[in-house]
Structures are given as C-alpha cells and as structure tokens.
Design a protein around this motif. Structure first.
Motif, PDB file in Angstrom:
ATOM      1  N   ASP A  59      24.457  40.324  85.020  1.00 55.52           N
ATOM      2  CA  ASP A  59      24.325  39.842  83.637  1.00 55.52           C
ATOM      3  C   ASP A  59      25.606  39.017  83.024  1.00 55.52           C
ATOM      4  O   ASP A  59      25.151  38.143  82.528  1.00 55.52           O
ATOM      5  N   ILE A  63      27.429  34.287  81.528  1.00 58.33           N
ATOM      6  CA  ILE A  63      28.394  33.540  80.800  1.00 58.33           C
ATOM      7  C   ILE A  63      29.173  32.636  81.381  1.00 58.33           C
ATOM      8  O   ILE A  63      29.414  32.515  82.453  1.00 58.33           O
ATOM      9  N   LYS A  90      29.037  36.784  72.571  1.00 54.58           N
ATOM     10  CA  LYS A  90      27.310  36.496  72.923  1.00 54.58           C
ATOM     11  C   LYS A  90      26.815  36.872  71.252  1.00 54.58           C
ATOM     12  O   LYS A  90      25.935  36.018  70.986  1.00 54.58           O
ATOM     13  N   VAL A  91      27.095  38.040  70.835  1.00 53.40           N
ATOM     14  CA  VAL A  91      26.260  38.195  69.369  1.00 53.40           C
ATOM     15  C   VAL A  91      26.718  37.084  68.366  1.00 53.40           C
ATOM     16  O   VAL A  91      25.848  36.772  67.474  1.00 53.40           O
ATOM     17  N   THR A  93      28.137  33.789  68.847  1.00 57.43           N
ATOM     18  CA  THR A  93      27.829  32.358  69.134  1.00 57.43           C
ATOM     19  C   THR A  93      27.276  32.019  70.443  1.00 57.43           C
ATOM     20  O   THR A  93      27.201  30.991  70.956  1.00 57.43           O
ATOM     21  N   SER A  94      26.795  33.247  70.989  1.00 54.76           N
ATOM     22  CA  SER A  94      26.433  32.953  72.582  1.00 54.76           C
ATOM     23  C   SER A  94      27.192  32.342  73.270  1.00 54.76           C
ATOM     24  O   SER A  94      26.912  31.212  73.993  1.00 54.76           O
ATOM     25  N   HIS A  95      28.604  32.949  73.195  1.00 51.87           N
ATOM     26  CA  HIS A  95      29.864  32.327  74.075  1.00 51.87           C
ATOM     27  C   HIS A  95      30.019  30.852  73.734  1.00 51.87           C
ATOM     28  O   HIS A  95      30.261  29.900  74.585  1.00 51.87           O
ATOM     29  N   THR A  97      27.932  28.280  72.709  1.00 50.03           N
ATOM     30  CA  THR A  97      26.718  27.509  72.853  1.00 50.03           C
ATOM     31  C   THR A  97      25.829  27.192  71.850  1.00 50.03           C
ATOM     32  O   THR A  97      25.212  26.525  72.009  1.00 50.03           O
ATOM     33  N   SER A  98      26.153  28.147  70.925  1.00 45.39           N
ATOM     34  CA  SER A  98      25.297  27.872  69.645  1.00 45.39           C
ATOM     35  C   SER A  98      25.480  26.561  69.005  1.00 45.39           C
ATOM     36  O   SER A  98      26.592  25.920  68.734  1.00 45.39           O
ATOM     37  N   TRP A 181      25.455  44.673  74.668  1.00 46.93           N
ATOM     38  CA  TRP A 181      25.751  43.455  75.683  1.00 46.93           C
ATOM     39  C   TRP A 181      26.757  43.873  76.325  1.00 46.93           C
ATOM     40  O   TRP A 181      26.860  43.460  77.674  1.00 46.93           O
ATOM     41  N   TYR A 185      26.950  43.787  80.603  1.00 47.36           N
ATOM     42  CA  TYR A 185      27.570  42.667  81.404  1.00 47.36           C
ATOM     43  C   TYR A 185      28.364  43.534  82.336  1.00 47.36           C
ATOM     44  O   TYR A 185      28.917  43.104  83.610  1.00 47.36           O
TER      45      TYR A 185
END
Length: 349
Positions: A59, A63, A90-91, A93-95, A97-98, A181, A185
């Motif tokens: 998983d 990332i 992740k929670v 900003t989704s790393h 990417t948000s 999460w 990972y």
C-alpha cells in the motif's frame, strides 16, 4: 423561588458535597491499585522499539515517491515511525495531492495550510528548515513533513504516540484513522507505544548506589502512578518536595519539607558530578529564580530523575530527564556532616 425549592436545593447541594468528601479519598486511596506503582513495575509499558522504522508494504507504493522518502527521512531524524507521518499526510491532504483550499496555498476554513495542515501559530513555533535553504515554508513538504515530526515529538511521540496524534488534531476518530493508514502502509503488523505511566525500562535501581541510597530511591519509585497534589504529604498523593522528604525519612533521615528549604540544605554539587540520591533543582513555578528554585527531583542515574511533576502531567509522578534548560543546580544532602553522622549512627544500631 419558594421556600420548599430552596430547602430542596440546599439539601441537594449538601448531598453532593458529602458525596465528594467520600469519593475523593476513595479515589486517592484507590490510586495505588489503579496505577500499579512500585519498582517491580506491575503495570509498566515497554517502550523499546518505539522509534523503530518498519518496512514499507504494498500500500505504500501509492504514496508519491518524494513524499515517501521525506516521511522516512523525518522518521529517522526525529524517532517517529515514518508510517505514522504518512498516515497524517494521507488523512490531511492525501500526501499533498488534494486540490482543496489551503493545501498548495492559502488556508482552509480552520486556518490550516500546507500538505501537513499547520495552523500559522503552530508552524511559527515548530517549523523545521528541512532542506537547509534558510526558509521554512509550510507549503513545501521538504519543510512541512519534518515539522510534523518535530511537533509530534514535542507532544510525547514516540512513547506516547496516540496522545501526540490527538494533539495534532483533537479527535480520537482522527487518531484511529491515521493509525489505520499507518498500519496499511506497513502491511497491518504495527502497534504504537502509549506509555501513560511507568516505563519498564526505568524499573532498575542504580547499581552503583549504596544500599541506603537504593532504599531512598526505591521508596520514591514506588510512588509512580499516584497523583500530584500541591501541598500533599502522602501516602496517596505528593508534591515535588514532599515525596523527597518522605523518601529520606524512610531511612531515618530528616530533610526540610519545601523546595525553597531543600535548596540551601544540601551541599552544592557541580553539574556533571551528580550521583543517585542527589537533588536536582529547577527554575520552575511562580516566584522562583535561579537563586531560589521552586521545583525539585531526585537523581536516579543515566540523566534521569524520579519527580512529582504536576497535576496535569502524564505521568504526574514518574521518571524523567533532568538535563533541561531550567535546571539550576544539584545538591547532595548526604554530604552534610550532620547527616553523615546520622547515617553512621543508624548503621551502628
């Protein structure tokens, strides 16, 4: 309000007060069973491995590679499992990417900004220049990710990881989601350390101390897990100076009650020369100064002390480092001639 209501209210208030008088001593008396103090460490928590960096699982391939490397680098640097940082990333900003407001610029509705979603005041206090370019940019993951690690460290991670994550975002649902999460990972085999009281690693008495000093320290260590109450004299609650006075009293030695009295009582010892049983003093608390320290702990060795810290501290009474910025100095009560004489008298009995 009529008289009947007033009388009923008064009786109700009296009942509450009476119940409080009963409940408080019961709770204090129960503390020794609730927290399991003692040098043997009945309810201790092992913190070995809290800083371990687990291997990435399948998983983790989702990332972004630059973020994954930053998580791992910051994890190693600050002793925070990298996958916990990745769980937060992740929670939040989704790393990075948000496309929501406040991720790449500006702030969201709560005032947070950047890939790790820092409020400006928190950023100002804990920001790290991750790439040493002389700037601290909360929108740059190179700075934001190690800053998140530093903030977790400040709040007790990795030994109190759940508490540290809760301080990041005050929601236990958030904590659980981050850790879900974090587990994914690394393939699911992951459990954080949450040491709220006694750490098993701190249970050993100093081998280089005399039997007398070991008895003094043993008493103080046995009070771990009990509450701190200012002015309390035990046996169910203590403050910083009363626990030390009581520890010395267990071997037949009398020292003053308060920190302000204990500071001039012992023989001053240079920093770096402290030994188990010595007292370490701090410029901490109201009305204190470098010449009149208001907080005290007892050296047990290896840079650590047993100390009754404060009512909201976790643990309130526990083993903690004494080499900190407000450390004023050290004294050795056992170096006083009158205490040396008393020790010899007790040994001859």
């Amino acid at each position: 309000m009529n008289r009947r209501v007033l009388i009923a209210a008064a009786l109700g208030a009296a009942a509450v007060m009476f119940a409080g008088l009963i409940i408080v001593p019961v709770l204090l008396g129960a503390s020794r069973f609730m927290f399991g103090g003692g040098v043997a460490g009945g309810n201790c928590v092992t913190v070995a491995g809290a800083e371990a960096q687990p291997a990435a699982a399948t998983d983790a391939k989702a990332i972004p590679s630059n973020y994954l490397q930053l998580y791992k680098t910051a994890g190693e640097r600050f002793g925070i499992p990298w996958n916990v940082l990745a769980g937060i990333g992740k929670v939040e900003t989704s790393h990075g990417t948000s496309n929501l407001p406040g991720v790449k610029s500006g702030e969201n509705y709560a005032g947070a900004g950047g890939p790790m979603q820092f409020l400006q005041p928190t950023w100002d206090a804990f920001a790290v220049d991750g790439n040493k370019d002389g700037k601290k940019d909360r929108y740059d993951p190179v700075d934001a990710i190690p800053s998140a690690a530093a903030y977790l460290k400040h709040n007790g991670a990795p030994r109190r990881m759940r508490t540290a994550i809760f301080q990041y975002n005050h929601s236990w649902d958030y904590v659980n989601l981050v850790l879900d999460w974090a587990k994914r990972y690394v393939g699911g085999d992951f459990k954080v350390v949450q040491a709220n009281g006694i750490e098993c690693e701190d249970n050993e008495l100093p081998a280089n101390a005399s039997a007398l000093v070991q008895r003094i320290i043993s008493f103080a260590m046995a009070q771990r897990g009990k509450p701190y109450v200012f002015g309390a004299n035990g046996p169910d609650a203590w403050d910083c100076s009363s626990i030390i006075q009581a520890a010395y009293r267990t071997v037949g030695l009398n020292i003053p009650r308060t920190t302000f009295q204990q500071w001039p009582f012992g023989v001053k010892i240079a920093k770096g020369k402290e030994q188990p049983g010595d007292l370490v003093f701090f410029n901490s608390g109201p009305g204190t100064s470098s010449n009149s320290p208001g907080h005290v702990g007892m050296v047990i060795g290896k840079g650590k002390m047993i100390v009754a810290s404060c009512s909201t501290c976790v643990p309130a009474i526990g083993v903690k480092p004494y080499k900190r910025s407000d450390w004023v100095g050290t004294t050795r009560p056992l170096a006083r001639p009158d205490l040396k004489k008393k020790v010899n008298e007790l040994a001859a009995e």
